[in-house]
Design an enzyme around this catalytic site. Structure first.
Site, PDB file in Angstrom:
ATOM      1  N   SER A   1       0.798  -1.243   0.000  1.00  0.00           N
ATOM      2  CA  SER A   1       0.000   0.000   0.000  1.00  0.00           C
ATOM      3  C   SER A   1       0.832   1.296   0.000  1.00  0.00           C
ATOM      4  CB  SER A   1      -1.044   0.000   1.123  1.00  0.00           C
ATOM      5  OG  SER A   1      -0.413  -0.202   2.366  1.00  0.00           O
TER       6      SER A   1
ATOM      7  N   GLN B   1      -4.851  -4.565 -25.038  1.00  0.00           N
ATOM      8  CA  GLN B   1      -4.131  -5.346 -24.020  1.00  0.00           C
ATOM      9  C   GLN B   1      -3.927  -4.495 -22.760  1.00  0.00           C
ATOM     10  OE1 GLN B   1      -0.521  -6.482 -26.147  1.00  0.00           O
ATOM     11  NE2 GLN B   1      -1.419  -8.428 -26.742  1.00  0.00           N
TER      12      GLN B   1
ATOM     13  N   ARG C   1      -7.170  -3.309 -14.937  1.00  0.00           N
ATOM     14  CA  ARG C   1      -8.347  -2.612 -14.393  1.00  0.00           C
ATOM     15  C   ARG C   1      -8.010  -1.640 -13.293  1.00  0.00           C
ATOM     16  NH1 ARG C   1     -10.545  -8.363 -13.030  1.00  0.00           N
ATOM     17  NH2 ARG C   1      -8.281  -8.534 -12.837  1.00  0.00           N
TER      18      ARG C   1
ATOM     19  N   GLU D   1     -10.349   7.615 -23.291  1.00  0.00           N
ATOM     20  CA  GLU D   1      -9.809   7.398 -24.638  1.00  0.00           C
ATOM     21  C   GLU D   1     -10.533   8.284 -25.649  1.00  0.00           C
ATOM     22  OE1 GLU D   1     -10.279   3.384 -26.023  1.00  0.00           O
ATOM     23  OE2 GLU D   1      -8.823   3.642 -27.644  1.00  0.00           O
TER      24      GLU D   1
ATOM     25  N   ARG E   1     -16.328   3.624 -38.665  1.00  0.00           N
ATOM     26  CA  ARG E   1     -15.100   3.138 -38.000  1.00  0.00           C
ATOM     27  C   ARG E   1     -14.966   1.618 -38.002  1.00  0.00           C
ATOM     28  NH1 ARG E   1     -16.086   3.990 -31.508  1.00  0.00           N
ATOM     29  NH2 ARG E   1     -18.160   3.131 -31.394  1.00  0.00           N
TER      30      ARG E   1
ATOM     31  N   HIS F   1       3.125  -3.806 -11.196  1.00  0.00           N
ATOM     32  CA  HIS F   1       2.434  -5.042 -11.616  1.00  0.00           C
ATOM     33  C   HIS F   1       2.371  -5.089 -13.149  1.00  0.00           C
ATOM     34  CE1 HIS F   1      -0.346  -8.387 -11.454  1.00  0.00           C
ATOM     35  NE2 HIS F   1      -1.254  -7.706 -12.132  1.00  0.00           N
TER      36      HIS F   1
ATOM     37  N   ARG G   1       4.062  -6.920 -18.424  1.00  0.00           N
ATOM     38  CA  ARG G   1       4.199  -6.434 -19.805  1.00  0.00           C
ATOM     39  C   ARG G   1       5.641  -6.180 -20.232  1.00  0.00           C
ATOM     40  NH1 ARG G   1      -0.506  -8.163 -22.057  1.00  0.00           N
ATOM     41  NH2 ARG G   1      -2.262  -7.523 -20.774  1.00  0.00           N
TER      42      ARG G   1
HETATM   43  C1  LIG Z   1       1.355 -12.557 -21.568  1.00  0.00           C
HETATM   44  C2  LIG Z   1      -0.099 -12.301 -21.334  1.00  0.00           C
HETATM   45  C3  LIG Z   1      -1.037 -13.029 -22.030  1.00  0.00           C
HETATM   46  C4  LIG Z   1      -2.401 -12.809 -21.837  1.00  0.00           C
HETATM   47  N1  LIG Z   1      -3.316 -13.540 -22.545  1.00  0.00           N
HETATM   48  C5  LIG Z   1      -4.641 -13.328 -22.354  1.00  0.00           C
HETATM   49  C6  LIG Z   1      -5.623 -14.064 -23.092  1.00  0.00           C
HETATM   50  O1  LIG Z   1      -5.299 -14.920 -23.902  1.00  0.00           O
HETATM   51  N2  LIG Z   1      -6.928 -13.781 -22.887  1.00  0.00           N
HETATM   52  C7  LIG Z   1      -7.339 -12.855 -21.970  1.00  0.00           C
HETATM   53  O2  LIG Z   1      -8.535 -12.650 -21.803  1.00  0.00           O
HETATM   54  N3  LIG Z   1      -6.432 -12.136 -21.264  1.00  0.00           N
HETATM   55  C8  LIG Z   1      -5.114 -12.342 -21.430  1.00  0.00           C
HETATM   56  N4  LIG Z   1      -4.200 -11.596 -20.725  1.00  0.00           N
HETATM   57  C9  LIG Z   1      -4.692 -10.551 -19.819  1.00  0.00           C
HETATM   58  C10 LIG Z   1      -4.614 -11.029 -18.339  1.00  0.00           C
HETATM   59  O3  LIG Z   1      -5.482 -12.125 -18.117  1.00  0.00           O
HETATM   60  C11 LIG Z   1      -5.006  -9.864 -17.411  1.00  0.00           C
HETATM   61  O4  LIG Z   1      -6.337  -9.485 -17.692  1.00  0.00           O
HETATM   62  C12 LIG Z   1      -4.121  -8.645 -17.602  1.00  0.00           C
HETATM   63  O5  LIG Z   1      -2.767  -9.016 -17.654  1.00  0.00           O
HETATM   64  C13 LIG Z   1      -4.329  -7.699 -16.424  1.00  0.00           C
HETATM   65  O6  LIG Z   1      -3.757  -8.287 -15.291  1.00  0.00           O
HETATM   66  P1  LIG Z   1      -4.392  -8.103 -13.875  1.00  0.00           P
HETATM   67  O7  LIG Z   1      -5.822  -8.521 -13.836  1.00  0.00           O
HETATM   68  O8  LIG Z   1      -3.495  -8.815 -12.896  1.00  0.00           O
HETATM   69  O9  LIG Z   1      -4.228  -6.525 -13.681  1.00  0.00           O
HETATM   70  P2  LIG Z   1      -5.218  -5.463 -13.057  1.00  0.00           P
HETATM   71  O10 LIG Z   1      -6.544  -5.513 -13.719  1.00  0.00           O
HETATM   72  O11 LIG Z   1      -4.487  -4.156 -13.031  1.00  0.00           O
HETATM   73  O12 LIG Z   1      -5.407  -5.945 -11.592  1.00  0.00           O
HETATM   74  C14 LIG Z   1      -4.311  -5.981 -10.673  1.00  0.00           C
HETATM   75  C15 LIG Z   1      -4.648  -6.973  -9.578  1.00  0.00           C
HETATM   76  O13 LIG Z   1      -5.793  -6.490  -8.865  1.00  0.00           O
HETATM   77  C16 LIG Z   1      -6.621  -7.601  -8.510  1.00  0.00           C
HETATM   78  N5  LIG Z   1      -7.942  -7.408  -9.139  1.00  0.00           N
HETATM   79  C17 LIG Z   1      -8.295  -6.444 -10.024  1.00  0.00           C
HETATM   80  N6  LIG Z   1      -9.580  -6.562 -10.372  1.00  0.00           N
HETATM   81  C18 LIG Z   1     -10.041  -7.631  -9.702  1.00  0.00           C
HETATM   82  C19 LIG Z   1     -11.299  -8.279  -9.631  1.00  0.00           C
HETATM   83  N7  LIG Z   1     -12.357  -7.849 -10.299  1.00  0.00           N
HETATM   84  N8  LIG Z   1     -11.423  -9.365  -8.837  1.00  0.00           N
HETATM   85  C20 LIG Z   1     -10.359  -9.831  -8.137  1.00  0.00           C
HETATM   86  N9  LIG Z   1      -9.136  -9.271  -8.137  1.00  0.00           N
HETATM   87  C21 LIG Z   1      -8.997  -8.181  -8.913  1.00  0.00           C
HETATM   88  C22 LIG Z   1      -5.919  -8.863  -8.984  1.00  0.00           C
HETATM   89  O14 LIG Z   1      -5.104  -9.355  -7.946  1.00  0.00           O
HETATM   90  C23 LIG Z   1      -5.038  -8.360 -10.102  1.00  0.00           C
HETATM   91  O15 LIG Z   1      -3.890  -9.172 -10.336  1.00  0.00           O
HETATM   92  C24 LIG Z   1      -2.831 -11.816 -20.902  1.00  0.00           C
HETATM   93  C25 LIG Z   1      -1.866 -11.091 -20.200  1.00  0.00           C
HETATM   94  C26 LIG Z   1      -0.526 -11.311 -20.402  1.00  0.00           C
HETATM   95  C27 LIG Z   1       0.490 -10.493 -19.637  1.00  0.00           C
END
Ligand SMILES: Cc1cc2nc3c(=O)[nH]c(=O)nc-3n(C[C@H](O)[C@H](O)[C@H](O)COP(=O)(O)OP(=O)(O)OC[C@H]3O[C@@H](n4cnc5c(N)ncnc54)[C@H](O)[C@@H]3O)c2cc1C
Length: 226
Positions: A58, A78, A83, A89, A160, A182, A187
């Site tokens: 934190s 991507q 989130r 945008e 578009r 993160h 990435r």
């Molecule tokens: C190499 C690579 C390949 C990928 N391939 C795919 C794919 O094929 N298909 C696809 O759909 N996506 C794919 N993704 C996207 C991936 O699944 C994640 O959506 C994206 O990387 C965002 O990560 P995140 O959710 O950890 O990050 P953030 O959304 O920033 O969240 C950060 C952290 O907050 C927590 N968090 C946030 N929101 C919630 C929630 N609602 N509930 C619980 N915990 C939460 C989790 O701990 C999360 O790790 C890929 C990502 C990478 C890096």
């Protein structure tokens, strides 16, 4: 630092629009637990490493970055899966200006080891030339069709639909240092797509390391700890 831009791909960039906080803001946030503050550079650096190592995350949320980004649609898609960032945008419902497309300088081959990745470069000059020709041809056709639809009186929101994924978009994005790290872990990793990796690296080296040098040092140390 604020207002600086780093350039990515052929026409993309990231501008640091705003930043709040520094390494000391993180240190002081952590030490508020016992109403303390900075104990000097050596102790403060050790504290940052301790915080990252023990996932005491934190305090890193006390530092915020706001970027303006120009990136191809497939990169933005991507990016916006993250989130924990806040986004706004440009909308192609509002504007038909600034139609720019990303053209790769080289073509990567499909990886055999990883179904969603690429690895080696397409080295056959004939295949490369054909791929270059094909992308320019189809993108020009999409662009002309888009302009023709608008000329016919079709709305921007419908026209578009014919624009391809290598179209550049622009967005503003705000994130705190914890969630930005993160993003870097995911990435800047080898399995992230090359194009978004370039954006993550540009932000890391162009801004993050300069705004938070001690945190970046600790981050690099913990990167391979799992
Ligand atoms: C190499 C690579 C390949 C990928 N391939 C795919 C794919 O094929 N298909 C696809 O759909 N996506 C794919 N993704 C996207 C991936 O699944 C994640 O959506 C994206 O990387 C965002 O990560 P995140 O959710 O950890 O990050 P953030 O959304 O920033 O969240 C950060 C952290 O907050 C927590 N968090 C946030 N929101 C919630 C929630 N609602 N509930 C619980 N915990 C939460 C989790 O701990 C999360 O790790 C890929 C990502 C990478 C890096």
């Amino acid at each position: 630092m604020k207002g600086e831009t780093v350039y990515v791909l052929d026409k993309g960039w990231v501008e640091l629009q705003d930043v709040m906080g520094d390494d000391l803001a993180i240190v002081n946030a952590a030490r508020v637990s016992y109403l303390g503050e900075s104990k000097g550079p050596e102790q403060d650096r050790k504290l940052l490493l301790y915080l990252l190592h023990h996932k005491h995350t934190s305090p890193f949320e006390q530092v915020e970055f706001k970027f303006r980004v120009k990136a191809p649609l497939f990169v933005a898609r991507q990016w916006m899966r993250h989130r924990t960032w806040s986004y706004n945008e440009m909308s192609r419902r509002y504007t038909s200006d600034e139609i720019d497309f990303y053209y790769p300088t080289a073509w990567r081959k499909q990886s055999q080891a990883n179904k969603q990745a690429s690895d080696e470069m397409l080295s056959d000059p004939k295949a490369t030339a054909t791929a270059d020709e094909m992308i320019h041809e189809i993108v020009a056709k999409c662009d002309t069709t888009y302009q023709s639809l608008l000329s016919l009186g079709v709305s921007r929101e419908m026209a578009r639909m014919v624009l391809p994924q290598n179209l550049y978009t622009q967005f503003v994005a705000k994130v705190d240092a914890h969630n930005l790290m993160h993003f870097f872990r995911l990435r800047m990793s080898d399995d992230a797509q090359y194009e978004i990796r370039l954006y993550a690296q540009a932000i890391y080296h162009g801004f993050f390391k300069k705004v938070l040098p001690w945190t970046a040092g600790a981050f690099e140390e913990t990167l391979h700890w799992g």
